[in-house]
Design a protein around this motif. Structure first.
Motif, PDB file in Angstrom:
ATOM      1  N   LEU A  19       0.840  -1.187   0.000  1.00 31.79           N
ATOM      2  CA  LEU A  19       0.000   0.000   0.000  1.00 31.79           C
ATOM      3  C   LEU A  19       0.880   1.243   0.000  1.00 31.79           C
ATOM      4  O   LEU A  19       2.005   1.223   0.488  1.00 31.79           O
ATOM      5  CB  LEU A  19      -0.911   0.016   1.232  1.00 31.79           C
ATOM      6  N   SER A  20       0.342   2.309  -0.545  1.00 28.60           N
ATOM      7  CA  SER A  20       1.046   3.588  -0.587  1.00 28.60           C
ATOM      8  C   SER A  20       0.420   4.513   0.447  1.00 28.60           C
ATOM      9  O   SER A  20      -0.805   4.654   0.496  1.00 28.60           O
ATOM     10  CB  SER A  20       0.907   4.183  -1.985  1.00 28.60           C
ATOM     11  N   VAL A  21       1.246   5.133   1.264  1.00 31.07           N
ATOM     12  CA  VAL A  21       0.777   6.060   2.294  1.00 31.07           C
ATOM     13  C   VAL A  21       1.382   7.424   2.009  1.00 31.07           C
ATOM     14  O   VAL A  21       2.597   7.560   1.879  1.00 31.07           O
ATOM     15  CB  VAL A  21       1.193   5.584   3.701  1.00 31.07           C
ATOM     16  N   VAL A  22       0.519   8.450   1.915  1.00 29.59           N
ATOM     17  CA  VAL A  22       0.972   9.810   1.619  1.00 29.59           C
ATOM     18  C   VAL A  22       0.339  10.757   2.628  1.00 29.59           C
ATOM     19  O   VAL A  22      -0.867  10.690   2.886  1.00 29.59           O
ATOM     20  CB  VAL A  22       0.552  10.222   0.183  1.00 29.59           C
ATOM     21  N   LEU A  23       1.158  11.626   3.198  1.00 30.63           N
ATOM     22  CA  LEU A  23       0.663  12.645   4.109  1.00 30.63           C
ATOM     23  C   LEU A  23       0.199  13.840   3.280  1.00 30.63           C
ATOM     24  O   LEU A  23       0.968  14.389   2.482  1.00 30.63           O
ATOM     25  CB  LEU A  23       1.765  13.066   5.077  1.00 30.63           C
ATOM     26  N   THR A  24      -1.064  14.228   3.431  1.00 27.50           N
ATOM     27  CA  THR A  24      -1.631  15.358   2.701  1.00 27.50           C
ATOM     28  C   THR A  24      -2.072  16.422   3.695  1.00 27.50           C
ATOM     29  O   THR A  24      -2.134  16.158   4.904  1.00 27.50           O
ATOM     30  CB  THR A  24      -2.851  14.907   1.860  1.00 27.50           C
ATOM     31  N   PRO A  25      -2.400  17.616   3.226  1.00 32.65           N
ATOM     32  CA  PRO A  25      -2.885  18.658   4.152  1.00 32.65           C
ATOM     33  C   PRO A  25      -4.153  18.237   4.896  1.00 32.65           C
ATOM     34  O   PRO A  25      -4.419  18.702   5.998  1.00 32.65           O
ATOM     35  CB  PRO A  25      -3.167  19.856   3.234  1.00 32.65           C
ATOM     36  N   ARG A  26      -4.932  17.335   4.312  1.00 30.78           N
ATOM     37  CA  ARG A  26      -6.176  16.889   4.947  1.00 30.78           C
ATOM     38  C   ARG A  26      -5.987  15.661   5.821  1.00 30.78           C
ATOM     39  O   ARG A  26      -6.917  15.204   6.460  1.00 30.78           O
ATOM     40  CB  ARG A  26      -7.211  16.596   3.878  1.00 30.78           C
ATOM     41  N   GLY A  27      -4.802  15.063   5.834  1.00 32.65           N
ATOM     42  CA  GLY A  27      -4.568  13.874   6.636  1.00 32.65           C
ATOM     43  C   GLY A  27      -3.701  12.877   5.896  1.00 32.65           C
ATOM     44  O   GLY A  27      -2.843  13.247   5.109  1.00 32.65           O
ATOM     45  N   ILE A  28      -3.968  11.614   6.119  1.00 30.74           N
ATOM     46  CA  ILE A  28      -3.189  10.549   5.506  1.00 30.74           C
ATOM     47  C   ILE A  28      -4.009   9.914   4.387  1.00 30.74           C
ATOM     48  O   ILE A  28      -5.182   9.598   4.566  1.00 30.74           O
ATOM     49  CB  ILE A  28      -2.818   9.479   6.551  1.00 30.74           C
ATOM     50  N   GLU A  29      -3.380   9.742   3.233  1.00 25.73           N
ATOM     51  CA  GLU A  29      -4.030   9.095   2.090  1.00 25.73           C
ATOM     52  C   GLU A  29      -3.426   7.707   1.927  1.00 25.73           C
ATOM     53  O   GLU A  29      -2.218   7.547   1.827  1.00 25.73           O
ATOM     54  CB  GLU A  29      -3.797   9.922   0.826  1.00 25.73           C
ATOM     55  N   LEU A  30      -4.277   6.710   1.907  1.00 27.23           N
ATOM     56  CA  LEU A  30      -3.865   5.322   1.767  1.00 27.23           C
ATOM     57  C   LEU A  30      -4.424   4.797   0.456  1.00 27.23           C
ATOM     58  O   LEU A  30      -5.608   4.950   0.173  1.00 27.23           O
ATOM     59  CB  LEU A  30      -4.407   4.503   2.940  1.00 27.23           C
ATOM     60  N   SER A  31      -3.561   4.197  -0.372  1.00 24.95           N
ATOM     61  CA  SER A  31      -4.025   3.648  -1.645  1.00 24.95           C
ATOM     62  C   SER A  31      -3.236   2.391  -1.980  1.00 24.95           C
ATOM     63  O   SER A  31      -2.143   2.177  -1.472  1.00 24.95           O
ATOM     64  CB  SER A  31      -3.875   4.680  -2.774  1.00 24.95           C
ATOM     65  N   ALA A  32      -3.840   1.567  -2.819  1.00 17.87           N
ATOM     66  CA  ALA A  32      -3.154   0.359  -3.276  1.00 17.87           C
ATOM     67  C   ALA A  32      -2.042   0.774  -4.226  1.00 17.87           C
ATOM     68  O   ALA A  32      -2.211   1.684  -5.045  1.00 17.87           O
ATOM     69  CB  ALA A  32      -4.135  -0.577  -3.978  1.00 17.87           C
ATOM     70  N   ALA A  33      -0.897   0.146  -4.103  1.00 16.71           N
ATOM     71  CA  ALA A  33       0.240   0.474  -4.965  1.00 16.71           C
ATOM     72  C   ALA A  33      -0.058   0.048  -6.396  1.00 16.71           C
ATOM     73  O   ALA A  33      -0.708  -0.971  -6.629  1.00 16.71           O
ATOM     74  CB  ALA A  33       1.498  -0.207  -4.450  1.00 16.71           C
ATOM     75  N   GLU A  34       0.413   0.835  -7.341  1.00 17.54           N
ATOM     76  CA  GLU A  34       0.259   0.509  -8.752  1.00 17.54           C
ATOM     77  C   GLU A  34       1.170  -0.670  -9.099  1.00 17.54           C
ATOM     78  O   GLU A  34       2.370  -0.614  -8.797  1.00 17.54           O
ATOM     79  CB  GLU A  34       0.639   1.709  -9.622  1.00 17.54           C
ATOM     80  N   PRO A  35       0.660  -1.704  -9.735  1.00 12.06           N
ATOM     81  CA  PRO A  35       1.504  -2.867 -10.050  1.00 12.06           C
ATOM     82  C   PRO A  35       2.637  -2.542 -11.024  1.00 12.06           C
ATOM     83  O   PRO A  35       3.692  -3.156 -10.974  1.00 12.06           O
ATOM     84  CB  PRO A  35       0.538  -3.878 -10.643  1.00 12.06           C
ATOM     85  N   ASP A  36       2.445  -1.566 -11.893  1.00 15.52           N
ATOM     86  CA  ASP A  36       3.458  -1.211 -12.895  1.00 15.52           C
ATOM     87  C   ASP A  36       4.408  -0.119 -12.420  1.00 15.52           C
ATOM     88  O   ASP A  36       5.336   0.241 -13.137  1.00 15.52           O
ATOM     89  CB  ASP A  36       2.783  -0.717 -14.178  1.00 15.52           C
ATOM     90  N   PHE A  37       4.179   0.426 -11.238  1.00 16.40           N
ATOM     91  CA  PHE A  37       4.913   1.611 -10.812  1.00 16.40           C
ATOM     92  C   PHE A  37       6.425   1.397 -10.801  1.00 16.40           C
ATOM     93  O   PHE A  37       7.169   2.240 -11.304  1.00 16.40           O
ATOM     94  CB  PHE A  37       4.437   2.072  -9.431  1.00 16.40           C
ATOM     95  N   ASP A  38       6.883   0.297 -10.249  1.00 14.24           N
ATOM     96  CA  ASP A  38       8.332   0.057 -10.182  1.00 14.24           C
ATOM     97  C   ASP A  38       8.948  -0.025 -11.568  1.00 14.24           C
ATOM     98  O   ASP A  38      10.015   0.532 -11.819  1.00 14.24           O
ATOM     99  CB  ASP A  38       8.638  -1.219  -9.392  1.00 14.24           C
ATOM    100  N   ALA A  39       8.273  -0.693 -12.499  1.00 14.29           N
ATOM    101  CA  ALA A  39       8.783  -0.798 -13.869  1.00 14.29           C
ATOM    102  C   ALA A  39       8.787   0.570 -14.553  1.00 14.29           C
ATOM    103  O   ALA A  39       9.732   0.915 -15.266  1.00 14.29           O
ATOM    104  CB  ALA A  39       7.946  -1.787 -14.669  1.00 14.29           C
TER     105      ALA A  39
END
Length: 54
Positions: A13-33
């Motif tokens: 999972l991808s965790v990103v801190l945003t001005p509104r809080g924490i955003e949690l999303s499933a990692a993109e399968p192609d992202f590393d490539a």
């Protein structure tokens, strides 16, 4: 929560801190490539990218 993210136990999972809080999303399968390809292009075209950044 995993079902809502279309993820399963053990998935990355991808965790990103945003001005509104924490955003949690499933990692993109192609992202590393995709990032590996981008890094390769950036390494080969370093001079051109430096000029474009000016």
């Amino acid at each position: 929560m995993l079902a809502h993210l279309n993820a399963a136990t053990g998935d990355t999972l991808s965790v990103v801190l945003t001005p509104r809080g924490i955003e949690l999303s499933a990692a993109e399968p192609d992202f590393d490539a995709q990032m590996a390809a981008a890094r390769e292009v950036m390494a080969r075209r370093k001079r051109a990218l430096r000029e474009l950044a000016k």
